[in-house]
Design an enzyme around this catalytic site. Structure first.
Site, PDB file in Angstrom:
ATOM      1  N   ASN A   1      31.224  16.192 -28.684  1.00  0.00           N
ATOM      2  CA  ASN A   1      30.775  16.624 -30.120  1.00  0.00           C
ATOM      3  C   ASN A   1      32.310  16.329 -31.153  1.00  0.00           C
ATOM      4  OD1 ASN A   1      28.463  17.006 -29.778  1.00  0.00           O
ATOM      5  ND2 ASN A   1      28.303  18.606 -29.926  1.00  0.00           N
TER       6      ASN A   1
ATOM      7  N   ASP B   1      19.373  12.205 -30.675  1.00  0.00           N
ATOM      8  CA  ASP B   1      17.609  13.041 -29.523  1.00  0.00           C
ATOM      9  C   ASP B   1      16.567  13.188 -30.437  1.00  0.00           C
ATOM     10  OD1 ASP B   1      19.573  13.442 -27.170  1.00  0.00           O
ATOM     11  OD2 ASP B   1      20.183  15.295 -27.979  1.00  0.00           O
TER      12      ASP B   1
ATOM     13  N   ASP C   1      23.123  24.120 -29.853  1.00  0.00           N
ATOM     14  CA  ASP C   1      23.076  22.995 -28.827  1.00  0.00           C
ATOM     15  C   ASP C   1      22.434  23.746 -27.195  1.00  0.00           C
ATOM     16  OD1 ASP C   1      23.004  20.738 -30.045  1.00  0.00           O
ATOM     17  OD2 ASP C   1      24.971  20.569 -29.363  1.00  0.00           O
TER      18      ASP C   1
ATOM     19  N   MET D   1      17.306  25.567 -36.614  1.00  0.00           N
ATOM     20  CA  MET D   1      17.355  24.261 -36.653  1.00  0.00           C
ATOM     21  C   MET D   1      16.476  22.587 -37.090  1.00  0.00           C
ATOM     22  SD  MET D   1      21.773  22.063 -36.693  1.00  0.00           S
ATOM     23  CE  MET D   1      22.226  23.528 -37.066  1.00  0.00           C
TER      24      MET D   1
END
Length: 438
Positions: free
Chosen positions: A23, A121, A320, A342
């Protein structure tokens, strides 16, 4: 479509070095577009998503040289803006979620930035409003072609502004920061994301000549400059991979050492795994996980109520890793409620774990209750398909702890975020084989 064949219930042993942070890489690589001078970046992970972005930058005209394992130089002194309006760009850009972050640098330096609706994703709705509202606040004109799903922003000169972000979006904050560093005047971003990777971006930009203060807080103040120069930067280790290895060690009752983890940048991660009963030892800048031969027990809250683990903006727990935590809980003593706030589709992989014998109640798209087996009943091997990066590696961890031989299809999803994962797992004793489709 490639496949993993995994023989479970083998104890692993040894040490493993985490890759560079995925990231962070997606942000830092886009920042090379802000200057014509050379930038050297080290510890870049060799994974599908990052390699796609490097190819995209190369197609934009950035001169890229590999100077060592994970080390590259980038020089954006002859950017091909015509590529942005080509059919090739529409195809290349939509295959990668991180491509959205080229828009801020391009807008700041060249006065225009375009992007097709990015991929990534399929974990639920991931809107881009924060990015474009930030650009509009800086004075950009916005347009959107609904037929082609093509976004564009243009501005002769960006001007600093005060903005309160509607959500503490990491990629949104990064994109706006990269646009604001070359804007005229002062920009204040309140409710900014403050993840370590965003801090890394700000520190790199400051070394390039930007004037960003408040780094690490949720209020960033940026005084625009006329131009930026070159620099050298090194990626942090990937905290999501570090959490994955902690979970893997616990589920397989293995003794593992995770090397050079940058402890100060891990936030809540060690504590959350400790709440699951996992022993996480700090040894210098390494993490040592002893073999949990007697299992691990989930803590309760002080009043005795069931533990809830949920995601939150930094310094809260990263979303994550919730998939990893959920899998690890299937063999714990006790129960836990996983609350994924989220994304509304990220927990849908639990049906695969239920097929393997896990006791999980999917309460709704955002919440799942896990009742741990305490290793009294092993997960059973099965055949499954990886739906996204994090669910994919969670299923891989489940398969490594399961009784029998499991098959995981669509492992390209895992390769998007984890570098040579099968080779690295075999090096510590895992029985895993990759079968290519062709």
């Amino acid at each position: 479509m490639a496949t993993f064949i995994i023989e479970g219930q083998h104890q692993l042993k040894g040490s493993i070095q985490p890759q560079g942070a995925k990231n962070e890489a997606l942000q830092i690589l886009c920042a090379v577009l802000l200057t014509a001078e050379e930038i050297t970046i080290n510890n870049i992970p060799d994974i599908v998503d990052v390699n796609k972005l490097i190819d995209l930058l190369r197609n934009l005209g950035v001169k890229i040289n590999k100077i060592g394992s994970g080390s590259y130089t980038f020089k954006a002194d002859d950017v091909n803006l015509k590529y942005l309006e080509s059919e090739a760009f529409k195809e290349d850009g939509k295959g990668l979620r991180g491509s959205i972050m080229i828009v801020g640098p391009l807008l700041a330096r060249f006065g225009k930035g375009y992007i097709p609706k990015p991929g990534g994703d399929k974990i639920g709705r991931r809107r881009l409003d924060t990015h474009f509202e930030g650009f509009i606040n800086l004075g950009a004109d916005f347009r959107y072609n609904k037929e082609d799903h093509f976004y564009g922003v243009e501005a002769k000169k960006l001007k600093g502004a005060y903005m309160l972000l509607d959500e503490a979006s990491v990629t949104g904050t990064a994109n706006i920061v990269m646009a604001a560093v070359l804007a005229e005047g002062r920009t204040t971003i309140y409710n900014a994301a403050c993840e370590p990777y965003l801090q890394q971006l700000c520190k790199m930009l400051n070394r390039m000549g930007a004037k960003i203060s408040g780094v690490g807080s949720n209020m960033l103040i940026i005084d625009g400059v006329d131009s930026l120069g070159g620099t050298e930067h090194r990626m942090l280790p990937d905290m999501i991979e570090i959490g994955s290895w902690i979970g893997l060690a616990a589920m397989t009752k293995s003794e593992l050492t995770i090397k050079n983890v940058s402890w100060n940048d891990l936030g809540q991660i060690p504590n959350v795994f400790r709440k699951l009963g996992i022993t996480v030892e700090q040894q210098g800048d390494d993490i040592h996980i002893p073999a949990h031969t007697d299992g691990y027990e989930i803590q309760s809250f002080i009043d005795g109520s069931i533990l809830t683990i949920s995601d939150a903006p930094w310094p809260g727990f990263t979303p994550d890793l919730l998939s990893i935590v959920l899998v690890v809980a299937t063999q714990a003593r006790g129960s836990v409620l996983i609350h994924q706030k989220m994304f509304e589709s990220r927990l849908f992989f639990v049906d695969k774990l239920i097929d393997m014998g896990a006791k999980i109640i999917l309460c709704d798209p955002h919440r799942a209750t896990v009742i741990g087996h305490d290793f009294k009943s092993s997960l059973k091997a099965t055949t499954m398909t990886s739906p996204d990066i994090r669910a994919g590696v969670s299923l891989l961890i489940a398969a490594l702890s399961a009784k029998g031989k499991s098959t995981i299809h669509n492992i390209e999803q895992i390769d998007r975020g984890y570098e040579n994962i099968d080779e690295r797992l075999r090096a510590i004793g895992a029985k895993i084989t990759r079968i290519d489709s062709n």
